[in-house]
Scaffold this motif. Structure first.
Motif, PDB file in Angstrom:
ATOM      1  N   THR A  63       0.955  -1.259  -0.057  1.00 33.93           N
ATOM      2  CA  THR A  63      -0.183   0.025   0.035  1.00 33.93           C
ATOM      3  C   THR A  63       0.874   1.296   0.029  1.00 33.93           C
ATOM      4  O   THR A  63       1.831   1.519   0.725  1.00 33.93           O
ATOM      5  N   HIS A  64       0.498   2.387  -0.912  1.00 34.09           N
ATOM      6  CA  HIS A  64       1.399   3.434  -0.882  1.00 34.09           C
ATOM      7  C   HIS A  64       1.372   4.130   0.207  1.00 34.09           C
ATOM      8  O   HIS A  64       0.439   4.278   0.940  1.00 34.09           O
ATOM      9  N   SER A  65       2.581   4.206   1.027  1.00 35.01           N
ATOM     10  CA  SER A  65       3.008   4.795   2.275  1.00 35.01           C
ATOM     11  C   SER A  65       3.318   6.211   2.309  1.00 35.01           C
ATOM     12  O   SER A  65       3.469   6.691   3.579  1.00 35.01           O
ATOM     13  N   PHE A  66       3.290   7.173   1.252  1.00 38.66           N
ATOM     14  CA  PHE A  66       4.043   8.447   1.330  1.00 38.66           C
ATOM     15  C   PHE A  66       2.969   9.276   0.217  1.00 38.66           C
ATOM     16  O   PHE A  66       2.372   8.533  -0.323  1.00 38.66           O
ATOM     17  N   LYS A 120      13.239  -0.254  -2.570  1.00 39.35           N
ATOM     18  CA  LYS A 120      13.951   0.541  -2.147  1.00 39.35           C
ATOM     19  C   LYS A 120      13.027   2.106  -1.822  1.00 39.35           C
ATOM     20  O   LYS A 120      13.519   2.669  -0.611  1.00 39.35           O
ATOM     21  N   SER A 121      12.212   2.231  -2.586  1.00 38.91           N
ATOM     22  CA  SER A 121      11.470   3.568  -2.376  1.00 38.91           C
ATOM     23  C   SER A 121      10.618   3.257  -1.211  1.00 38.91           C
ATOM     24  O   SER A 121      10.437   4.188  -0.306  1.00 38.91           O
ATOM     25  N   ARG A 122      10.139   2.097  -0.872  1.00 38.07           N
ATOM     26  CA  ARG A 122       9.254   2.035   0.178  1.00 38.07           C
ATOM     27  C   ARG A 122      10.328   1.966   1.552  1.00 38.07           C
ATOM     28  O   ARG A 122       9.901   2.418   2.796  1.00 38.07           O
ATOM     29  N   GLU A 123      11.327   1.495   1.472  1.00 37.73           N
ATOM     30  CA  GLU A 123      12.380   1.775   2.388  1.00 37.73           C
ATOM     31  C   GLU A 123      12.684   2.922   2.886  1.00 37.73           C
ATOM     32  O   GLU A 123      12.877   3.438   4.004  1.00 37.73           O
ATOM     33  N   ASN A 124      12.906   3.949   1.813  1.00 40.69           N
ATOM     34  CA  ASN A 124      13.221   5.286   1.835  1.00 40.69           C
ATOM     35  C   ASN A 124      12.076   6.160   2.137  1.00 40.69           C
ATOM     36  O   ASN A 124      12.435   7.276   2.403  1.00 40.69           O
ATOM     37  N   ASN A 125      11.031   5.768   1.967  1.00 39.08           N
ATOM     38  CA  ASN A 125       9.649   6.284   2.292  1.00 39.08           C
ATOM     39  C   ASN A 125       9.640   7.539   1.276  1.00 39.08           C
ATOM     40  O   ASN A 125       9.177   8.400   1.651  1.00 39.08           O
ATOM     41  N   GLY A 144       8.682  -8.242  -5.279  1.00 38.90           N
ATOM     42  CA  GLY A 144       9.659  -7.508  -5.202  1.00 38.90           C
ATOM     43  C   GLY A 144       9.270  -6.001  -5.649  1.00 38.90           C
ATOM     44  O   GLY A 144       8.443  -5.375  -5.159  1.00 38.90           O
ATOM     45  N   SER A 145       9.957  -5.576  -6.777  1.00 42.02           N
ATOM     46  CA  SER A 145      10.001  -4.183  -7.451  1.00 42.02           C
ATOM     47  C   SER A 145       9.321  -4.376  -9.167  1.00 42.02           C
ATOM     48  O   SER A 145       9.206  -3.357  -9.814  1.00 42.02           O
ATOM     49  N   SER A 146       8.994  -5.696  -9.267  1.00 36.95           N
ATOM     50  CA  SER A 146       8.709  -5.975 -10.545  1.00 36.95           C
ATOM     51  C   SER A 146       7.197  -5.627 -11.061  1.00 36.95           C
ATOM     52  O   SER A 146       6.309  -6.090 -10.670  1.00 36.95           O
ATOM     53  N   ASP A 147       7.333  -4.418 -12.016  1.00 35.34           N
ATOM     54  CA  ASP A 147       6.234  -4.116 -12.337  1.00 35.34           C
ATOM     55  C   ASP A 147       5.357  -5.245 -13.259  1.00 35.34           C
ATOM     56  O   ASP A 147       3.884  -5.059 -13.116  1.00 35.34           O
ATOM     57  N   SER A 148       6.091  -6.075 -13.907  1.00 35.75           N
ATOM     58  CA  SER A 148       5.316  -7.051 -14.667  1.00 35.75           C
ATOM     59  C   SER A 148       4.512  -8.178 -13.786  1.00 35.75           C
ATOM     60  O   SER A 148       3.801  -8.777 -14.095  1.00 35.75           O
TER      61      SER A 148
END
Length: 171
Positions: free
Chosen positions: A10-13, A33-38, A89-93
């Motif tokens: 779920t989008h957190s920022f 990584k974006s979720r980790e860095n918020n 993971g981060s896989s758009d597919s």
């Protein structure tokens, strides 16, 4: 190679925008990584921030606060097309079970500004879930993701500059 597990994300920022935003850039969903860095485009190999810095001839913003200030100073609103989804993971597919992001508050605040999509998955999901509500066609841009290895930094910058530059504010 380890098999990726499914995760409900779920989008957190929050989206970045204000009444002076002149263009909205939408990604797909935050990477690991974006979720980790918020914050948006947190993977060091993602070229999003480098492309924007080159187009605008500014020093690469480093901190979250610098990135927010940079976006707002240039009239750039930033968000994603997905509020939540299942992803590996981060896989758009791998994205499935999408709940689209609500863009109405951004549009109410900034107006019917042009919408640019960072990559094909963002474009397809916007067309499917948001275009009917917004009525604003999305301009497709090549993905800044490191997975888009066919596009080097200069080619990405040239493609993005031709579509984005007309909407940018000068300081």
């Amino acid at each position: 190679m380890k098999a990726q597990t499914w995760e409900r994300v779920t989008h957190s920022f929050l989206p970045i925008y204000n009444e002076d935003s002149k263009v909205l850039i939408l990604g797909t969903a935050p990477s690991v990584k974006s979720r980790e860095n918020n914050f948006y485009y947190g993977h060091p190999q993602n070229r999003f921030w480098r492309v924007l810095a080159q187009i605008t001839a500014v020093t690469l913003p480093e901190s979250v606060e610098e990135k927010k200030a940079f976006l707002l100073s240039k009239g750039i609103a930033l968000y994603d097309v997905i509020e939540s989804c299942d992803i590996q993971g981060s896989s758009d597919s791998s994205i499935r079970n999408v709940v689209p992001a609500d863009l109405s508050e951004i549009i109410q605040t900034a107006g019917r500004i042009p919408v640019l999509g960072n990559g094909g998955t963002a474009f397809r999901l916007y067309q499917k879930h948001q275009y009917r509500q917004t009525g604003i066609p999305m301009i497709l841009l090549p993905s800044t993701s490191p997975a888009n290895a066919a596009w080097n930094l200069q080619r990405l910058t040239d493609a993005w500059e031709s579509k984005l530059k007309p909407y940018l504010q000068n300081d």
